[in-house]
Write a protein that holds these residues in place. Structure first.
Motif, mmCIF file in Angstrom:
data_model
loop_
_atom_site.group_PDB
_atom_site.id
_atom_site.type_symbol
_atom_site.label_atom_id
_atom_site.label_comp_id
_atom_site.label_asym_id
_atom_site.label_seq_id
_atom_site.Cartn_x
_atom_site.Cartn_y
_atom_site.Cartn_z
ATOM 1 N N UNK A 64 4.092 5.854 6.084
ATOM 2 C CA UNK A 64 4.624 6.340 4.549
ATOM 3 C C UNK A 64 5.111 4.863 4.141
ATOM 4 N N UNK A 65 5.378 4.622 2.837
ATOM 5 C CA UNK A 65 5.666 3.332 2.341
ATOM 6 C C UNK A 65 6.687 3.749 1.117
ATOM 7 N N UNK A 66 7.490 2.777 0.445
ATOM 8 C CA UNK A 66 8.271 3.005 -0.500
ATOM 9 C C UNK A 66 7.744 2.187 -1.779
ATOM 10 N N UNK A 67 7.732 2.965 -2.697
ATOM 11 C CA UNK A 67 7.353 2.505 -4.195
ATOM 12 C C UNK A 67 7.989 1.148 -4.441
ATOM 13 N N UNK A 68 7.404 0.071 -5.115
ATOM 14 C CA UNK A 68 7.646 -1.004 -5.546
ATOM 15 C C UNK A 68 8.971 -1.154 -6.635
ATOM 16 N N UNK A 69 9.092 0.064 -7.269
ATOM 17 C CA UNK A 69 10.032 0.265 -8.459
ATOM 18 C C UNK A 69 11.013 1.433 -7.915
ATOM 19 N N UNK A 70 11.986 1.461 -8.701
ATOM 20 C CA UNK A 70 13.092 2.422 -8.698
ATOM 21 C C UNK A 70 13.122 3.361 -9.707
ATOM 22 N N UNK A 71 13.955 4.436 -9.753
ATOM 23 C CA UNK A 71 13.982 5.253 -10.999
ATOM 24 C C UNK A 71 15.699 5.840 -10.629
ATOM 25 N N UNK A 72 16.392 5.254 -11.543
ATOM 26 C CA UNK A 72 18.066 5.608 -11.409
ATOM 27 C C UNK A 72 18.627 5.138 -9.944
ATOM 28 N N UNK A 73 18.054 3.968 -9.643
ATOM 29 C CA UNK A 73 18.443 3.327 -8.324
ATOM 30 C C UNK A 73 17.893 3.798 -6.987
ATOM 31 N N UNK A 74 17.019 4.600 -7.032
ATOM 32 C CA UNK A 74 16.410 5.288 -5.778
ATOM 33 C C UNK A 74 14.868 4.918 -5.991
ATOM 34 N N UNK A 75 14.289 4.519 -4.837
ATOM 35 C CA UNK A 75 13.095 4.407 -4.584
ATOM 36 C C UNK A 75 12.288 5.589 -3.863
ATOM 37 N N UNK A 76 11.045 6.095 -4.457
ATOM 38 C CA UNK A 76 10.200 7.131 -4.141
ATOM 39 C C UNK A 76 9.438 6.423 -2.710
ATOM 40 N N UNK A 77 9.188 7.675 -1.881
ATOM 41 C CA UNK A 77 8.710 7.558 -0.554
ATOM 42 C C UNK A 77 7.422 8.005 -0.811
ATOM 43 N N UNK A 78 5.935 7.572 -0.442
ATOM 44 C CA UNK A 78 4.644 8.267 -0.570
ATOM 45 C C UNK A 78 4.112 7.796 0.547
ATOM 46 N N UNK A 79 3.056 8.885 1.126
ATOM 47 C CA UNK A 79 2.155 8.613 2.182
ATOM 48 C C UNK A 79 1.086 7.409 2.039
ATOM 49 N N UNK A 80 1.237 6.474 2.652
ATOM 50 C CA UNK A 80 0.147 5.303 2.408
ATOM 51 C C UNK A 80 -1.058 5.451 3.090
ATOM 52 N N UNK A 81 -0.976 5.956 4.420
ATOM 53 C CA UNK A 81 -2.231 6.263 5.165
ATOM 54 C C UNK A 81 -2.283 8.080 5.491
ATOM 55 N N UNK A 82 -3.732 8.246 5.579
ATOM 56 C CA UNK A 82 -4.047 9.740 6.153
ATOM 57 C C UNK A 82 -4.132 9.653 7.494
ATOM 58 N N UNK A 83 -3.473 10.927 7.929
ATOM 59 C CA UNK A 83 -3.472 10.956 9.489
ATOM 60 C C UNK A 83 -4.798 11.557 9.890
ATOM 61 N N UNK A 84 -5.355 10.566 10.944
ATOM 62 C CA UNK A 84 -6.621 10.842 11.503
ATOM 63 C C UNK A 84 -6.836 11.063 12.797
ATOM 64 N N UNK A 85 -5.997 12.283 13.217
ATOM 65 C CA UNK A 85 -6.017 12.952 14.544
ATOM 66 C C UNK A 85 -7.424 13.321 15.163
ATOM 67 N N UNK A 86 -8.207 13.601 14.434
ATOM 68 C CA UNK A 86 -9.607 13.909 15.077
ATOM 69 C C UNK A 86 -10.679 12.924 14.926
ATOM 70 N N UNK A 87 -10.234 11.661 14.606
ATOM 71 C CA UNK A 87 -11.257 10.420 14.850
ATOM 72 C C UNK A 87 -11.689 10.301 16.400
#
Length: 300
Positions: free
Chosen positions: A64-87
């Motif tokens: 997970x990573x944090x967005x480069x901008x904020x909203x009302x002082x809070x940063x959004x967290x988003x999934x940056x990479x897909x989980x590849x447990x079956x590779x």
């Protein structure tokens, strides 16, 4: 060999890659001693496996990573990479049998090998996936590819003295690759046939990688009657009013009616319409044979 790599999830972290090879030097047997001109004659056989790990580390984690901008002082967290447990490991398997002949103290030397190689669970980088997943692309095991062929090499020294040596070399090889298996979520077709400069790019099980696909060219339409569509039995097609049905290109998007002098393509499904349904396998882009020859002269 047993090899582990932390780029994989625990259930596929370790791979087993055995290998074995052997040779029978026939020229060293007692019954071959009378052939004094034969310096070396041997049969060779081998089997081996090797494994490759993916490029990116720790891909079995959902990072997970944090967005480069904020909203009302809070940063959004988003999934940056897909989980590849079956590779899984990309495995390269090779099987080879061949022989070596050395005559007159290496004045003439020949080698021949026949091989059958397989690449299992091939890696595909940046493979496009549905954007509804939240990602544009990912790394997957895309399938299995076979390479089968042979190669032959010949070297001779017609002149070999302390001051002068002249050699002649020649080699020829043939390789044929066949796609055996493709992952369910791997796109098999790309491109279009209705735009200049765009071509249908197809991956088809049982055909080589690097194959040509397109319309099968039959020549040109010689007259207006030749432009009439034919059914699978070669009979002319007529509409409900008894009028002949003429060949068209990409109905209904383009709906161009072919004219005498236009290129004529095979109507594979006999519907009178040349479109993507008429794209067929045309041939293999890979060379039938590869090889080379040369000579080396050494003085003093």
């Amino acid at each position: 060999r047993r090899e582990g790599n932390s780029k994989f999830d625990e259930k596929y972290r370790y791979g087993y890659f055995p290998s074995i090879s052997g040779a029978w030097r026939i020229s060293g047997e007692p019954f071959m001693k009378k052939f004094t001109w034969l310096t070396d004659l041997r049969l060779r056989a081998s089997y081996g496996e090797n494994g490759h790990a993916p490029r990116n580390a720790y891909s079995f984690f959902n990072i997970y990573d944090v967005m480069a901008w904020t909203y009302l002082g809070y940063s959004a967290v988003y999934p940056k990479t897909m989980e590849l447990e079956n590779l899984r490991w990309e495995a390269f398997i090779t099987r080879d049998i061949g022989f070596t002949i050395d005559i007159m103290n290496s004045r003439i030397k020949m080698d021949f090998d026949y091989y059958k190689n397989r690449t299992r669970d091939m890696f595909g980088e940046r493979i496009a996936i549905s954007s509804t997943s939240g990602f544009e692309s990912t790394t997957i095991n895309i399938g299995t590819l076979d390479n089968e062929g042979w190669d032959f090499s010949f070297r001779s020294f017609p002149i070999r003295t302390d001051n002068l040596s002249i050699s002649f070399d020649f080699n020829i090889a043939k390789n044929y690759n066949i796609l055996r298996k493709v992952a369910d979520n791997f796109p098999l077709e790309r491109g279009r046939t209705t735009v200049n400069g765009e071509y249908k790019r197809i991956i088809q099980i049982g055909n080589p990688i690097g194959s040509f696909y397109g319309y099968k060219y039959l020549g040109v339409y010689k007259d207006e009657e030749d432009c009439i569509a034919l059914d699978k039995n070669g009979n002319k097609i007529y509409d409900a009013n008894g009028e002949p049905v003429y060949m068209v290109f990409n109905y209904p998007s383009v709906n161009y009616k072919f004219q005498p002098g236009d290129a004529k393509y095979a109507d594979i499904n006999h519907d009178g319409n040349i479109n993507y349904l008429d794209v067929v396998y045309l041939g293999d882009a890979n060379p039938d044979f590869t090889g080379g020859f040369g000579s080396t002269i050494r003085y003093k």
